[in-house]
Design a protein around this motif. Sequence first.
Motif, PDB file in Angstrom:
ATOM      1  N   LYS A 270       0.810  -1.221   0.000  1.00  0.00           N
ATOM      2  CA  LYS A 270       0.000   0.000   0.000  1.00  0.00           C
ATOM      3  C   LYS A 270       0.845   1.272   0.000  1.00  0.00           C
ATOM      4  O   LYS A 270       0.360   2.344   0.370  1.00  0.00           O
ATOM      5  CB  LYS A 270      -0.956  -0.040   1.180  1.00  0.00           C
ATOM      6  CG  LYS A 270      -2.046  -1.074   0.916  1.00  0.00           C
ATOM      7  CD  LYS A 270      -2.918  -1.364   2.086  1.00  0.00           C
ATOM      8  CE  LYS A 270      -3.987  -2.374   1.651  1.00  0.00           C
ATOM      9  NZ  LYS A 270      -4.532  -3.106   2.785  1.00  0.00           N
TER      10      LYS A 270
ATOM     11  N   ASP B  47      -8.111  11.111   7.556  1.00  0.00           N
ATOM     12  CA  ASP B  47      -8.113  10.884   6.105  1.00  0.00           C
ATOM     13  C   ASP B  47      -7.149  11.798   5.356  1.00  0.00           C
ATOM     14  O   ASP B  47      -7.145  11.826   4.121  1.00  0.00           O
ATOM     15  CB  ASP B  47      -9.532  11.113   5.551  1.00  0.00           C
ATOM     16  CG  ASP B  47     -10.487  10.009   6.000  1.00  0.00           C
ATOM     17  OD1 ASP B  47     -10.003   8.883   6.267  1.00  0.00           O
ATOM     18  OD2 ASP B  47     -11.694  10.283   6.094  1.00  0.00           O
TER      19      ASP B  47
ATOM     20  N   LEU C  35      -0.613  11.408   6.435  1.00  0.00           N
ATOM     21  CA  LEU C  35      -0.225  10.002   6.431  1.00  0.00           C
ATOM     22  C   LEU C  35       1.162   9.829   5.819  1.00  0.00           C
ATOM     23  O   LEU C  35       1.995   9.059   6.309  1.00  0.00           O
ATOM     24  CB  LEU C  35      -1.266   9.156   5.679  1.00  0.00           C
ATOM     25  CG  LEU C  35      -1.035   7.638   5.694  1.00  0.00           C
ATOM     26  CD1 LEU C  35      -1.018   7.089   7.129  1.00  0.00           C
ATOM     27  CD2 LEU C  35      -2.101   6.910   4.867  1.00  0.00           C
TER      28      LEU C  35
ATOM     29  N   ASP D 147      -6.424   0.273  11.244  1.00  0.00           N
ATOM     30  CA  ASP D 147      -6.986  -1.066  11.481  1.00  0.00           C
ATOM     31  C   ASP D 147      -5.882  -2.075  11.792  1.00  0.00           C
ATOM     32  O   ASP D 147      -6.029  -2.918  12.690  1.00  0.00           O
ATOM     33  CB  ASP D 147      -7.717  -1.541  10.223  1.00  0.00           C
ATOM     34  CG  ASP D 147      -9.209  -1.476  10.405  1.00  0.00           C
ATOM     35  OD1 ASP D 147      -9.692  -0.415  10.850  1.00  0.00           O
ATOM     36  OD2 ASP D 147      -9.872  -2.487  10.104  1.00  0.00           O
TER      37      ASP D 147
ATOM     38  N   LYS E 264      -7.867  -3.251   6.438  1.00  0.00           N
ATOM     39  CA  LYS E 264      -8.642  -2.199   5.761  1.00  0.00           C
ATOM     40  C   LYS E 264      -7.898  -0.875   5.665  1.00  0.00           C
ATOM     41  O   LYS E 264      -7.982  -0.173   4.666  1.00  0.00           O
ATOM     42  CB  LYS E 264      -9.959  -1.971   6.527  1.00  0.00           C
ATOM     43  CG  LYS E 264     -11.157  -2.525   5.820  1.00  0.00           C
ATOM     44  CD  LYS E 264     -12.526  -2.087   6.368  1.00  0.00           C
ATOM     45  CE  LYS E 264     -12.632  -1.168   7.563  1.00  0.00           C
ATOM     46  NZ  LYS E 264     -13.168  -1.791   8.783  1.00  0.00           N
ATOM     47  N   SER E 265      -7.178  -0.539   6.733  1.00  0.00           N
ATOM     48  CA  SER E 265      -6.484   0.744   6.777  1.00  0.00           C
ATOM     49  C   SER E 265      -5.301   0.608   7.727  1.00  0.00           C
ATOM     50  O   SER E 265      -5.244  -0.352   8.507  1.00  0.00           O
ATOM     51  CB  SER E 265      -7.442   1.812   7.317  1.00  0.00           C
ATOM     52  OG  SER E 265      -7.773   1.502   8.660  1.00  0.00           O
TER      53      SER E 265
ATOM     54  N   LYS F  98      -4.168  12.714   3.520  1.00  0.00           N
ATOM     55  CA  LYS F  98      -3.133  11.937   2.810  1.00  0.00           C
ATOM     56  C   LYS F  98      -1.731  12.499   3.055  1.00  0.00           C
ATOM     57  O   LYS F  98      -0.766  11.748   3.168  1.00  0.00           O
ATOM     58  CB  LYS F  98      -3.438  11.900   1.315  1.00  0.00           C
ATOM     59  CG  LYS F  98      -4.602  10.978   0.976  1.00  0.00           C
ATOM     60  CD  LYS F  98      -4.448  10.421  -0.443  1.00  0.00           C
ATOM     61  CE  LYS F  98      -5.216   9.129  -0.652  1.00  0.00           C
ATOM     62  NZ  LYS F  98      -6.673   9.271  -0.522  1.00  0.00           N
TER      63      LYS F  98
END
Length: 166
Positions: free
Chosen positions: A35, A147, A152, A86, A82-83, A149
């Motif tokens: 990912k 969320d 992250l 998670d 999932k993420s 990006k």
Amino acid sequence: MALSKTMSDALNKQFNEELNSAYLYESMAADFYAKNLPGFAAWMTLQAGEERIHSEKFHRYLDENGERVFYAAIPEPQAEWKSPVDAIKAALAHEKYITKRIHDLVRLARKDDDIATETFLGWYVTEQIEEESTAQSLIDKLEMVGDNKVGLYQLDKEVSTRQQDA
Ligand SMILES: [Fe+2]
Ligand SMILES: [Fe+2]
């Protein structure tokens, strides 16, 4: 003093549980690589290395006590999460499971009046506090980023700087 049969079996089980932990974290690392989160992947690879060290310590302790070490089958780990949050939540849940097992081992040592093994296990008791706290702080950061990006991306860079513990 010789280990009880129950204790020897329980330590063997935990030796394999630590290998299983390593396997789970390698699988998480693979998912992070897939990912495009190389920082988290590198972090998980280091974590897996620490779990192998944990398993080696059980191996050595059994050896030193004249006990045979047995390798058990390691179940296939989950391959995808999932993420990122998670995955780390799953890691925290796994660490809590391990903490419970370590505490059960301490209870068994007390029941056996096995002071040497209780002392040996003390290292793991302390280590588990750190393991849970590290996972929790990663979860906190990931939840802060949400969320976003760019956030992250930055966090991935930050966690990539993790060093192997001494
Ligand atoms: Fe461990
Ligand atoms: Fe761990």
